[in-house]
Design a protein around this motif. Structure first.
Motif, PDB file in Angstrom:
ATOM      1  N   ASP A  62       0.852  -1.186   0.000  1.00 12.24           N
ATOM      2  CA  ASP A  62       0.000   0.000   0.000  1.00 12.24           C
ATOM      3  C   ASP A  62       0.891   1.240   0.000  1.00 12.24           C
ATOM      4  O   ASP A  62       2.087   1.144  -0.295  1.00 12.24           O
ATOM      5  CB  ASP A  62      -0.970  -0.019   1.184  1.00 12.24           C
ATOM      6  N   LEU A  63       0.355   2.388   0.354  1.00 10.11           N
ATOM      7  CA  LEU A  63       1.121   3.630   0.290  1.00 10.11           C
ATOM      8  C   LEU A  63       1.633   4.088   1.661  1.00 10.11           C
ATOM      9  O   LEU A  63       2.021   5.251   1.817  1.00 10.11           O
ATOM     10  CB  LEU A  63       0.272   4.734  -0.347  1.00 10.11           C
ATOM     11  N   SER A  64       1.680   3.174   2.622  1.00 11.56           N
ATOM     12  CA  SER A  64       2.144   3.563   3.952  1.00 11.56           C
ATOM     13  C   SER A  64       3.607   3.999   3.939  1.00 11.56           C
ATOM     14  O   SER A  64       4.017   4.847   4.744  1.00 11.56           O
ATOM     15  CB  SER A  64       1.949   2.409   4.940  1.00 11.56           C
ATOM     16  N   ALA A  65       4.413   3.439   3.026  1.00 12.49           N
ATOM     17  CA  ALA A  65       5.833   3.815   2.951  1.00 12.49           C
ATOM     18  C   ALA A  65       6.004   5.264   2.531  1.00 12.49           C
ATOM     19  O   ALA A  65       7.078   5.850   2.725  1.00 12.49           O
ATOM     20  CB  ALA A  65       6.573   2.909   1.970  1.00 12.49           C
ATOM     21  N   ALA A  66       4.963   5.874   1.975  1.00 19.83           N
ATOM     22  CA  ALA A  66       5.070   7.250   1.498  1.00 19.83           C
ATOM     23  C   ALA A  66       5.088   8.265   2.633  1.00 19.83           C
ATOM     24  O   ALA A  66       5.396   9.440   2.409  1.00 19.83           O
ATOM     25  CB  ALA A  66       3.912   7.565   0.552  1.00 19.83           C
TER      26      ALA A  66
END
Length: 319
Positions: A62-66
């Motif tokens: 998902d985009l949690s690393a962003a």
């Protein structure tokens, strides 16, 4: 420092532009002394993401690393349809903390939909530029360039211009040497100016002139000299007017602008790799004086030669 990169996979993504970001930021080149990035591909909804070529890519993250990424990259994709709320959130949070945001080709429409390009200058593929300007009149759209940097946002035009935009970012953050390592591995020019034309309106001659190719090589070998167009034209066995016209048609820029860019690149290299004084660097690269060189550094790179050297000279890359 540019370290953590997140590439957003959007529905109907274009594989080439997607691959450009992966190639620049996702490959470990530490064996050549190049930079290593913490690279993640994410999607608003993990799982199969359709490409514009009829097959799906399986995106597991998902985009949690962003949340703490130094760069959010958005490749070309289908410009129809609304912007996913999760993508909107990620882009705005990145912008608020001053992170870099890079788009390639139609990826600019995602930023346009987010409102982050309002009041800014931007570009996209020339085929989409009229639509971008028409649908988002608050954006200053420049359809004639390879890429545009406005603050922390870089928008690249189509296909290979995305490479130029990405290398520009690497060069800005990590220096010319880092960008050169990546370019060498990709077998692409290490630096094309953002203001270079997206495409050549005038057809190239059927048989390119060897003397024309030779004169550019000669220019690179004599950067320390004053190189007026009249002298270059004589080297190419052309009139000055013909030489200037052909040069712009072939290379997408004027002889003076091309020469200036080469001088700037050479100066960057000398500042990174030698201990030559600023006056000596200016003399060797044809700027003539440190003051003139400083003017071009500030105008093009938004920094001074001394600051550039302090930042990039004998830089250690992470491995």
């Amino acid at each position: 420092m540019l370290k953590k990169v997140v590439l957003i996979a959007l529905p109907h993504v274009a594989p080439f532009e997607f691959g450009v970001i992966c190639e620049v930021f996702g490959v470990d080149r530490s064996d050549m002394g190049g930079p290593v990035f913490d690279f993640t591909i994410g999607a608003a909804e993990p799982g199969p993401v359709p490409t514009n070529l009829g097959y799906d890519m399986m995106i597991l993250n998902d985009l949690s690393a962003a949340a703490d990424a130094d760069l959010i990259a958005v490749p070309a994709h289908d410009i129809e349809g609304p912007l996913h709320p999760e993508v909107l959130r990620v882009l705005h949070e990145a912008n608020d903390r001053g992170a870099w945001i890079l788009t390639v080709c139609s990826g600019a429409f995602t930023l346009a939909k987010s409102g982050l390009l309002d009041g800014k200058r931007a570009t996209t593929h020339w085929m989409h530029a009229d639509r971008l300007a028409r649908e988002y009149p608050s954006i200053e759209v420049d359809a004639d360039v390879l890429f545009v940097q406005d603050g922390n946002i870089i928008t690249g035009a189509g296909t290979s211009a995305g490479i130029d935009a990405a290398l520009h970012l690497v060069r800005t953050e990590l220096g010319a040497a880092a960008a050169n390592v990546i370019a060498r591995r990709m077998v692409v020019p290490p630096q094309r100016a953002g203001g270079q034309a997206q495409y050549i309106a005038t057809p190239l001659p059927a048989e390119p002139s060897d003397s024309f190719a030779g004169v550019t090589d000669w220019m690179l070998e004599h950067l320390d000299r004053d190189l007026p167009v009249d002298e270059l034209a004589r080297k190419a066995l052309m009139s000055s007017r013909t030489f200037a016209r052909r040069f712009r048609a072939d290379l997408g820029t004027t002889p003076a602008a091309w020469l200036n860019k080469q001088r700037l690149m050479r100066a960057q290299q000398l500042l990174e790799e030698t201990t030559l004084g600023l006056e000596a660097v200016a003399t060797e690269t044809g700027f003539g004086s440190a003051a003139v060189m400083r003017h071009h550094f500030v105008k093009t790179l938004q920094t001074t030669p001394a600051s550039y050297r302090r930042t990039f000279c004998v830089r250690e890359f992470a491995s």
